[in-house]
Write an enzyme that holds these catalytic residues in place. Structure first.
Site: not given
Ligand code: KDG
Ligand code: MG
Length: 402
Positions: A37, A122, A147, A159, A210, A212, A236, A262, A283, A312, A316, A339, A402
């Site tokens: 991605n 999600h 989630r 996020y 998550d 992130h 996560e 991931e 993951r 994961h 994407d 997921e 991010w």
């Molecule tokens: O490309 C980035 C995403 O795959 C990510 O932000 C998604 O953290 C993510 C998740 O747990 O699905």
């Molecule tokens: Mg994630």
């Protein structure tokens, strides 16, 4: 069985996907996902300019040898671009091998270990009330695991919180969107979300969250501890995992199960996390971790240390990765969860596939190979569009994760 052609197909049916199609002299072909991605064309070029010239003429049945050739032969090992490119070739070759055997891929891996693959969806909302309602909607759809992400009071965006409730796509800008982040505001909001969720729905469903990659180990320890009464399935990516030993501090303070990986691209990114039992779920998935050939090694290492898989599966990762992952999940002994973020109807049309959602599980069919194809005519209707993931700054302007 000689490889006579390999081509890279870049398409954007709502979001960008990079796919390799490898054809043999026996008329069989295999498909592999190469989507990274926000950096898609780097992998497309790596395949096109560097790997495909070495692939033509090779015996498609020698999957391990081809994997080793590209991994060792590059001299420059690991890294997301290289490992995604190797993964794409690897998955396409497994697809060919299974088609040649006239078997679904899971049979080659060792056969079925389960009837269906438990997935998590999600649920998200701008505030706690909206997220709680969304979790209810997922429960009604039959999900066993959900989630939950919610907007943080005082932050304009967060996020995992999207306008479109069905399809979440974070890569939203022709140049990276800049968001603001505050750890203290976030840490104040999350326990309230899970307290309300458990008060509303009880403890019959698995809940996940998550972070992130936004906390330090001691902040993650605080969060994990504060979430213990709500019995999460996992927390996560609480901490970026470049410093694997950093998870010791986090781990020793909380019994909330920990998931990470991931963004990893090889077993060397998680060797210490697994062998010191610092995590519960790994993951890393097929497309970014060197394909089925390398993920098998990670899963077997994990099994020794009571770590389970939790691949994961964001949008994407193309349906090709989802298909391959579901065959892997159907076989792998130490399966945890998968997921599942739904793809848009345009994406599903470009990638016809033999898996479906059934009451909280994804189930694969018996199509030989991994069961996912690409419709090249439809793919050609959607040219590549540059799209970046957002970036984060702290409220004082400092660049953050991010
Ligand atoms: O490309 C980035 C995403 O795959 C990510 O932000 C998604 O953290 C993510 C998740 O747990 O699905
Ligand atoms: Mg994630």
């Amino acid at each position: 069985m000689k490889i006579i052609d390999a081509k890279v197909i870049v398409t954007c049916p709502g979001r960008n996907f990079v796919t390799i199609k490898i054809t043999t002299d026996q008329g069989l072909y295999g498909i592999g996902d190469a989507t990274l991605n926000g950096r898609e064309l780097a992998v497309a070029s790596y395949l096109q300019d560097h790997l495909i010239p070495c692939l033509i003429g090779r015996d498609a049945s020698r999957i391990e040898d081809i994997w080793q050739f590209f991994y060792r032969g590059a001299y420059w090992r690991r890294g997301p671009v290289g490992m995604t490119a190797i993964a794409a070739i690897d998955v396409a070759l497994w697809d060919i091998k299974a088609k040649a055997a006239n078997m679904p891929l899971y049979q080659l891996l060792g056969g079925r270990s389960r009837d269906g693959v438990m997935v998590y969806g999600h649920a998200n909302g701008r505030d706690i009330a909206e997220t709680v309602a969304e979790v209810g909607r997922y429960i009604d759809m039959g999900y066993k695991a959900i989630r939950a992400q919610t907007g943080v009071p005082g932050l304009a965006s967060t996020y995992g919180v999207s306008g479109d409730k069905m399809y979440y796509e974070p890569a939203d800008g022709n140049l990276p969107t800049e968001n603001l982040w505050s750890t203290s505001k976030y840490l104040n909001s999350v326990p309230k979300l899970f307290e309300t969720l458990r008060d509303t729905y009880g403890f019959d469903h698995h809940l996940l969250h998550d972070t992130h990659h936004r906390l330090t180990p001691i902040e993650a320890a605080q969060l994990g501890k504060s979430l213990e009464p709500y019995k999460l399935f996992w927390l996560e990516d609480a901490v970026p995992a470049e410093l694997q030993e950093g998870f010791r501090l986090f781990r020793q303070h909380t019994t909330t199960p920990i998931a990470v990986g991931e963004v990893f691209s090889s077993i060397h990114d998680c060797q210490q996390l697994i062998s010191e039992q610092l995590i519960d779920y790994i993951r890393t998935t097929i497309v970014h971790g060197g394909g089925i050939t390398h993920l098998r090694r990670i899963a077997h290492l994990a099994e020794l240390y009571h770590v389970r898989t939790g691949f994961h599966g964001a949008t994407d990762l193309s349906p090709v990765t989802m298909g391959a992952a579901l065959h892997f999940d159907t076989w792998v002994p130490n399966f945890g969860i998968q997921e599942y973020m739904r793809h848009t109807p345009e994406t599903d049309e470009v990638f016809p596939h033999d898996y479906h959602f059934d009451n909280g599980y994804l189930k694969i069919g018996e199509t030989p190979g991994h069961g996912v194809d690409i419709d090249e005519a439809k793919a050609a209707k959607y040219p590549y569009q540059r799209a970046y993931l957002p970036v984060n700054r702290l409220e004082d302007g400092t660049m953050f994760n991010w």
